[in-house]
Design a protein around this motif. Structure first.
Motif, short mmCIF file in Angstrom:
data_model
loop_
_atom_site.label_atom_id
_atom_site.label_comp_id
_atom_site.label_asym_id
_atom_site.label_seq_id
_atom_site.Cartn_x
_atom_site.Cartn_y
_atom_site.Cartn_z
N THR A 116 18.49 -76.03 8.20
CA THR A 116 18.87 -76.44 9.56
C THR A 116 17.81 -77.39 10.09
O THR A 116 16.73 -77.53 9.51
CB THR A 116 18.95 -75.22 10.50
OG1 THR A 116 17.63 -74.65 10.64
CG2 THR A 116 19.91 -74.17 9.96
N ASP A 118 16.04 -76.85 12.63
CA ASP A 118 14.88 -76.05 13.02
C ASP A 118 13.95 -75.80 11.83
O ASP A 118 12.73 -75.81 11.97
CB ASP A 118 15.33 -74.71 13.61
CG ASP A 118 15.90 -74.85 15.02
OD1 ASP A 118 15.57 -75.86 15.69
OD2 ASP A 118 16.67 -73.97 15.44
N TYR A 150 16.46 -86.88 15.41
CA TYR A 150 16.91 -85.55 15.82
C TYR A 150 15.81 -84.54 15.54
O TYR A 150 15.46 -83.71 16.39
CB TYR A 150 18.18 -85.20 15.05
CG TYR A 150 18.96 -84.02 15.58
CD1 TYR A 150 19.95 -84.18 16.55
CD2 TYR A 150 18.73 -82.72 15.10
CE1 TYR A 150 20.68 -83.10 17.02
CE2 TYR A 150 19.45 -81.64 15.57
CZ TYR A 150 20.44 -81.84 16.53
OH TYR A 150 21.15 -80.75 17.00
N LYS A 154 12.93 -83.04 18.56
CA LYS A 154 12.74 -81.59 18.69
C LYS A 154 11.30 -81.18 18.36
O LYS A 154 10.74 -80.29 19.00
CB LYS A 154 13.73 -80.85 17.79
CG LYS A 154 15.18 -80.98 18.24
CD LYS A 154 16.15 -80.29 17.29
CE LYS A 154 15.98 -78.78 17.32
NZ LYS A 154 17.04 -78.09 16.52
N ASP A 174 23.96 -88.36 22.26
CA ASP A 174 25.23 -87.64 22.24
C ASP A 174 26.07 -88.21 21.10
O ASP A 174 26.50 -89.36 21.15
CB ASP A 174 25.95 -87.81 23.59
CG ASP A 174 27.24 -87.01 23.67
OD1 ASP A 174 28.08 -87.15 22.76
OD2 ASP A 174 27.42 -86.28 24.65
N GLU A 269 25.70 -79.92 12.22
CA GLU A 269 24.85 -79.37 13.28
C GLU A 269 24.62 -80.40 14.38
O GLU A 269 24.71 -80.09 15.57
CB GLU A 269 23.51 -78.93 12.69
CG GLU A 269 22.57 -78.37 13.75
CD GLU A 269 21.18 -78.07 13.22
OE1 GLU A 269 20.28 -77.80 14.05
OE2 GLU A 269 20.97 -78.13 12.01
N THR A 272 27.65 -80.94 16.72
CA THR A 272 28.04 -79.83 17.59
C THR A 272 26.92 -79.41 18.54
O THR A 272 27.17 -78.72 19.53
CB THR A 272 28.47 -78.61 16.75
OG1 THR A 272 27.43 -78.26 15.84
CG2 THR A 272 29.73 -78.91 15.97
N ASN A 273 25.71 -79.82 18.24
CA ASN A 273 24.56 -79.51 19.11
C ASN A 273 23.89 -80.83 19.50
O ASN A 273 23.00 -81.31 18.81
CB ASN A 273 23.56 -78.61 18.38
CG ASN A 273 24.16 -77.27 17.99
OD1 ASN A 273 24.26 -76.36 18.79
ND2 ASN A 273 24.56 -77.16 16.73
N HIS A 274 24.36 -81.41 20.59
CA HIS A 274 23.92 -82.74 20.97
C HIS A 274 22.48 -82.71 21.48
O HIS A 274 22.10 -81.85 22.29
CB HIS A 274 24.85 -83.33 22.02
CG HIS A 274 26.25 -83.51 21.53
ND1 HIS A 274 27.34 -83.59 22.37
CD2 HIS A 274 26.74 -83.62 20.27
CE1 HIS A 274 28.44 -83.74 21.65
NE2 HIS A 274 28.09 -83.76 20.38
N ASP A 277 21.37 -82.18 25.11
CA ASP A 277 21.54 -80.82 25.62
C ASP A 277 20.40 -79.91 25.17
O ASP A 277 20.24 -78.81 25.70
CB ASP A 277 22.87 -80.23 25.14
CG ASP A 277 24.08 -81.01 25.65
OD1 ASP A 277 23.98 -81.59 26.74
OD2 ASP A 277 25.10 -81.03 24.94
N ILE A 278 19.63 -80.37 24.19
CA ILE A 278 18.56 -79.54 23.63
C ILE A 278 17.19 -79.93 24.19
O ILE A 278 16.38 -79.07 24.54
CB ILE A 278 18.54 -79.68 22.09
CG1 ILE A 278 19.87 -79.23 21.49
CG2 ILE A 278 17.39 -78.88 21.47
CD1 ILE A 278 20.02 -79.57 20.02
#
Length: 347
Positions: A116, A118, A150, A154, A174, A269, A272-274, A277-278
């Protein structure tokens, strides 16, 4: 006569087999750099219990560190990136690595079904610790490209104390918005080219793209200039695979298998996980660098994310002649910009 022909054929087959074996196991390296304090290393480093391929290059190992996070997902830039960073190597110590399950960091018989973003973030942070300890420095400048942004964004949000700044090239935002921008651009270009077949095939994808279930076909984005304009990145890969010293034939197999093992999982991933939003706040100077014609990760989607993202200092930079690879397509301009910005931040 027949027996002689059979012998010649067998010798030819043995010669070909020998060449294949040599190509598969041929030693790999990155060429040296002149200078008493230069560094040019390529090899496996254990990060979080897994071997990662790491390449470090620069004329002076004491220069500020640039740590690059490749995109794809799964698409290492080690095979060809040297041709685009000669100038930067004069000013920075540049680190590239193959992410877990990618390129030379793909290990046969390993299960990558649980990879993932993460996991890749934790790997990147551990690699950052390794690099700073190895080079005797406190921080690095983090540079992400494409899907690497991405992971990079993070990482910068999770451990800002490790980084001087964050630079996102071809910044992910997005995904649905970006893909709709890409779809509209590609349809418009196909119409201009009078390609009814391309227009119709793209229009059939509109609903799945709106739902976040589909990406605009990269083959068509490339065809109509939304990926690269001043370089041929596919050709760069082929020449790197065939003629470069960093990869051998076995590594090319690893590269292909790594893409198959991880790309779909990570793209799903991301869709679906923009990212907006994170991560809505970064605590370090932040720069988004986009090519004007980038429709792999659209400029408008990146701009909208940039406008919403909080940071102590930030800038949105557009390179006017390039698409998804401004750092390569306009390498002289990019180098001049990066040197100017990081001289201020590092000194």
């Amino acid at each position: 006569m027949r027996k002689r022909s059979i012998k010649i054929f067998r010798r030819a087959m043995l010669s070909i087999l020998l060449l294949v074996i040599i190509a598969l196991i041929f030693p790999t390296w990155t060429p040296g750099i002149k200078g008493e304090n230069s560094i040019s290393t390529l090899g496996q480093v254990e990060i979080n219990g897994v071997g990662h391929e790491v390449m470090i290059r620069g004329v002076d190992r004491n220069n500020p560190i640039l740590l690059y996070v490749h995109g794809g997902p799964g698409c290492s830039e080690i095979p060809y990136v040297r041709k685009y960073q000669q100038e930067l190597e004069q000013h920075f110590t540049i680190v590239h690595y193959d992410q877990r399950g990618s390129g030379k960091s793909y290990h046969f018989m390993e299960d990558y079904s649980d990879v993932t973003s993460d996991v890749l973030v934790d790997d990147l942070l551990a690699l950052t610790d390794y690099v700073t300890a190895e080079l005797g420095q406190r921080k690095v400048t983090l540079v992400g490209h494409s899907f690497g942004t991405y992971i990079g964004t993070k990482s910068a949000a999770k451990a800002p104390e490790k980084f001087v700044a964050y630079i996102g090239i071809g910044q992910v935002a997005d995904t649905v918005q970006s893909e709709l921008d890409s779809l509209e651009y590609t349809i418009a270009q196909a119409r201009q080219a009078n390609s009814t077949a391309d227009v119709e095939s793209l229009e059939r994808l509109r609903v799945p793209i709106e739902r976040g279930e589909q990406y605009t076909p990269r083959k068509l984005v490339r065809k109509y200039g939304g990926a690269a304009r001043l370089i041929d990145d596919n050709r760069d890969y082929m020449l790197g695979f065939l003629l470069g010293t960093e990869y051998n034939a076995l590594d090319v197999i690893r590269y292909s298998m790594g893409v198959q093992a991880t790309q779909e999982i990570l793209l799903k991933e991301g869709s679906t996980n923009h990212l907006p939003d994170i991560v809505d706040q970064l605590e370090i100077p932040t720069f988004f660098v986009m090519g004007k014609y980038d429709y792999m990760t659209s400029v408008d989607a990146a701009r909208d994310y940039f406008d919403e993202l909080g940071a102590p200092e930030k800038d949105f930079v557009v390179f006017e002649e390039s698409a998804h690879y401004p750092q390569f397509e306009e390498k002289e301009r990019f180098a001049a910009w990066l040197i100017g910005v990081l001289k201020v931040l590092n000194f």
